[in-house]
Scaffold this motif. Structure first.
Motif, PDB file in Angstrom:
ATOM      1  N   UNK A  23       0.893  -1.279  -0.039  1.00 27.45           N
ATOM      2  CA  UNK A  23      -0.021  -0.025  -0.024  1.00 27.45           C
ATOM      3  C   UNK A  23       0.707   1.231  -0.197  1.00 27.45           C
ATOM      4  N   UNK A  24       2.210   1.065   0.238  1.00 29.31           N
ATOM      5  CA  UNK A  24       3.049   2.268   0.180  1.00 29.31           C
ATOM      6  C   UNK A  24       3.113   2.931  -1.319  1.00 29.31           C
ATOM      7  N   UNK A  25       2.838   4.143  -1.458  1.00 29.86           N
ATOM      8  CA  UNK A  25       2.923   4.737  -2.669  1.00 29.86           C
ATOM      9  C   UNK A  25       4.360   4.837  -3.383  1.00 29.86           C
ATOM     10  N   UNK A  26       5.478   4.618  -2.583  1.00 35.37           N
ATOM     11  CA  UNK A  26       6.904   4.501  -3.253  1.00 35.37           C
ATOM     12  C   UNK A  26       6.887   2.987  -3.668  1.00 35.37           C
ATOM     13  N   UNK A  27       6.453   1.972  -2.887  1.00 39.99           N
ATOM     14  CA  UNK A  27       6.538   0.719  -3.433  1.00 39.99           C
ATOM     15  C   UNK A  27       5.735   0.441  -4.660  1.00 39.99           C
ATOM     16  N   UNK A  28       4.533   1.042  -4.713  1.00 38.36           N
ATOM     17  CA  UNK A  28       3.660   1.071  -6.048  1.00 38.36           C
ATOM     18  C   UNK A  28       4.363   1.760  -7.247  1.00 38.36           C
ATOM     19  N   UNK A  29       4.992   2.886  -6.728  1.00 39.12           N
ATOM     20  CA  UNK A  29       5.948   3.432  -8.056  1.00 39.12           C
ATOM     21  C   UNK A  29       7.341   2.631  -8.724  1.00 39.12           C
ATOM     22  N   UNK A  30       7.595   1.905  -7.759  1.00 34.08           N
ATOM     23  CA  UNK A  30       8.674   0.963  -7.959  1.00 34.08           C
ATOM     24  C   UNK A  30       8.092  -0.036  -8.959  1.00 34.08           C
ATOM     25  N   UNK A  31       6.835  -0.608  -8.546  1.00 34.30           N
ATOM     26  CA  UNK A  31       6.233  -1.760  -9.303  1.00 34.30           C
ATOM     27  C   UNK A  31       5.827  -0.967 -10.568  1.00 34.30           C
ATOM     28  N   UNK A  32       5.551   0.139 -10.936  1.00 31.29           N
ATOM     29  CA  UNK A  32       5.507   0.812 -12.257  1.00 31.29           C
ATOM     30  C   UNK A  32       6.645   0.565 -13.031  1.00 31.29           C
ATOM     31  N   UNK A  33       7.700   0.511 -12.409  1.00 32.66           N
ATOM     32  CA  UNK A  33       9.087   0.658 -12.861  1.00 32.66           C
ATOM     33  C   UNK A  33       9.613  -0.801 -13.034  1.00 32.66           C
ATOM     34  N   UNK A  34       8.890  -1.804 -12.708  1.00 33.22           N
ATOM     35  CA  UNK A  34       9.399  -3.024 -12.543  1.00 33.22           C
ATOM     36  C   UNK A  34      10.273  -3.624 -13.487  1.00 33.22           C
ATOM     37  N   UNK A  35      10.253  -3.211 -14.880  1.00 32.66           N
ATOM     38  CA  UNK A  35      11.057  -3.685 -15.754  1.00 32.66           C
ATOM     39  C   UNK A  35      12.607  -3.210 -15.362  1.00 32.66           C
ATOM     40  N   UNK A  36      12.973  -2.274 -14.617  1.00 27.58           N
ATOM     41  CA  UNK A  36      14.276  -2.180 -14.104  1.00 27.58           C
ATOM     42  C   UNK A  36      14.890  -2.861 -13.075  1.00 27.58           C
ATOM     43  N   UNK A  37      13.878  -3.696 -12.618  1.00 31.63           N
ATOM     44  CA  UNK A  37      14.174  -4.510 -11.231  1.00 31.63           C
ATOM     45  C   UNK A  37      14.208  -5.949 -11.204  1.00 31.63           C
ATOM     46  N   UNK A  38      14.031  -6.365 -12.771  1.00 32.91           N
ATOM     47  CA  UNK A  38      13.742  -7.919 -12.884  1.00 32.91           C
ATOM     48  C   UNK A  38      12.457  -8.259 -12.103  1.00 32.91           C
ATOM     49  N   UNK A  39      11.556  -7.534 -11.800  1.00 33.52           N
ATOM     50  CA  UNK A  39      10.350  -7.794 -11.329  1.00 33.52           C
ATOM     51  C   UNK A  39       9.383  -8.543 -11.929  1.00 33.52           C
ATOM     52  N   UNK A  40       8.744  -9.579 -11.706  1.00 32.76           N
ATOM     53  CA  UNK A  40       7.751 -10.285 -12.635  1.00 32.76           C
ATOM     54  C   UNK A  40       6.605  -9.204 -12.586  1.00 32.76           C
ATOM     55  N   UNK A  41       5.850  -9.375 -13.653  1.00 32.70           N
ATOM     56  CA  UNK A  41       4.613  -8.591 -13.729  1.00 32.70           C
ATOM     57  C   UNK A  41       3.527  -9.406 -13.082  1.00 32.70           C
ATOM     58  N   UNK A  42       3.493 -10.531 -12.747  1.00 32.75           N
ATOM     59  CA  UNK A  42       2.458 -11.140 -11.784  1.00 32.75           C
ATOM     60  C   UNK A  42       2.497 -10.755 -10.400  1.00 32.75           C
ATOM     61  N   UNK A  43       3.419 -10.060  -9.969  1.00 33.06           N
ATOM     62  CA  UNK A  43       3.634  -9.687  -8.789  1.00 33.06           C
ATOM     63  C   UNK A  43       2.416  -9.156  -7.986  1.00 33.06           C
ATOM     64  N   UNK A  44       1.788  -8.053  -8.988  1.00 30.01           N
ATOM     65  CA  UNK A  44       0.371  -7.508  -8.340  1.00 30.01           C
ATOM     66  C   UNK A  44      -0.625  -8.310  -8.108  1.00 30.01           C
TER      67      UNK A  44
END
Length: 152
Positions: A23-44
């Motif tokens: 729920x933290x806005x900074x974490x949500x912003x990081x998720x929007x830039x997930x391609x920079x972090x090797x974060x899977x799109x299914x995380x949400x």
């Protein structure tokens, strides 16, 4: 949270911690830039249903299973039969360091199913952050099609 292992059970307490982070806005912003972090799109998907996942007795739904990803390392061989026709399927790791392990699997192959994740159009390789993942998949597909195993 810092003591949580990758294969640890998600308890109601850890689920509450994850929900708070999500729920933290900074974490949500990081998720929007997930391609920079090797974060899977299914995380949400999983973060949005963390309350359910954290309940005692949680069982994954078909949708949950379809949204998971387990990195393939090496070669995973599966035999199956459909209408008395036997098939042998090889799931191979696609990372560059895995490829030399499976190229020999093409001997006597009659069909290839090549899967590329279109969701990776804006991501780079884990092992080479200068190479786009989708472009790398297309290069690999071309190399496989033109390999000595498919000359005839």
């Amino acid at each position: 949270m810092e003591d949580m292992k990758m294969d640890a059970e998600i308890t109601p307490i850890s689920a509450a911690d994850i929900k708070l982070l999500w729920t933290d806005p900074a974490i949500r912003q990081c998720y929007l830039d997930r391609s920079s972090f090797q974060l899977l799109d299914s995380c949400s998907w999983f973060f949005d249903k963390i309350d359910e996942i954290g309940r005692t007795g949680y069982l994954p739904s078909e949708d949950d299973v379809l949204r998971t990803r387990v990195r393939t390392t090496g070669i995973v061989e599966t035999d199956f039969e459909i209408d008395r026709q036997k098939f042998k399927m090889f799931d191979v790791g696609g990372q560059r360091n895995e490829r030399k392990k499976w190229i020999h699997c093409f001997e006597n192959v009659t069909a290839v199913i090549f899967v590329a994740a279109i969701s990776e159009f804006d991501q780079t390789l884990y092992e080479d952050e200068t190479q786009n993942r989708l472009e790398e998949a297309l290069i690999l597909f071309e190399e496989i099609c033109n390999s000595r195993w498919f000359i005839n």
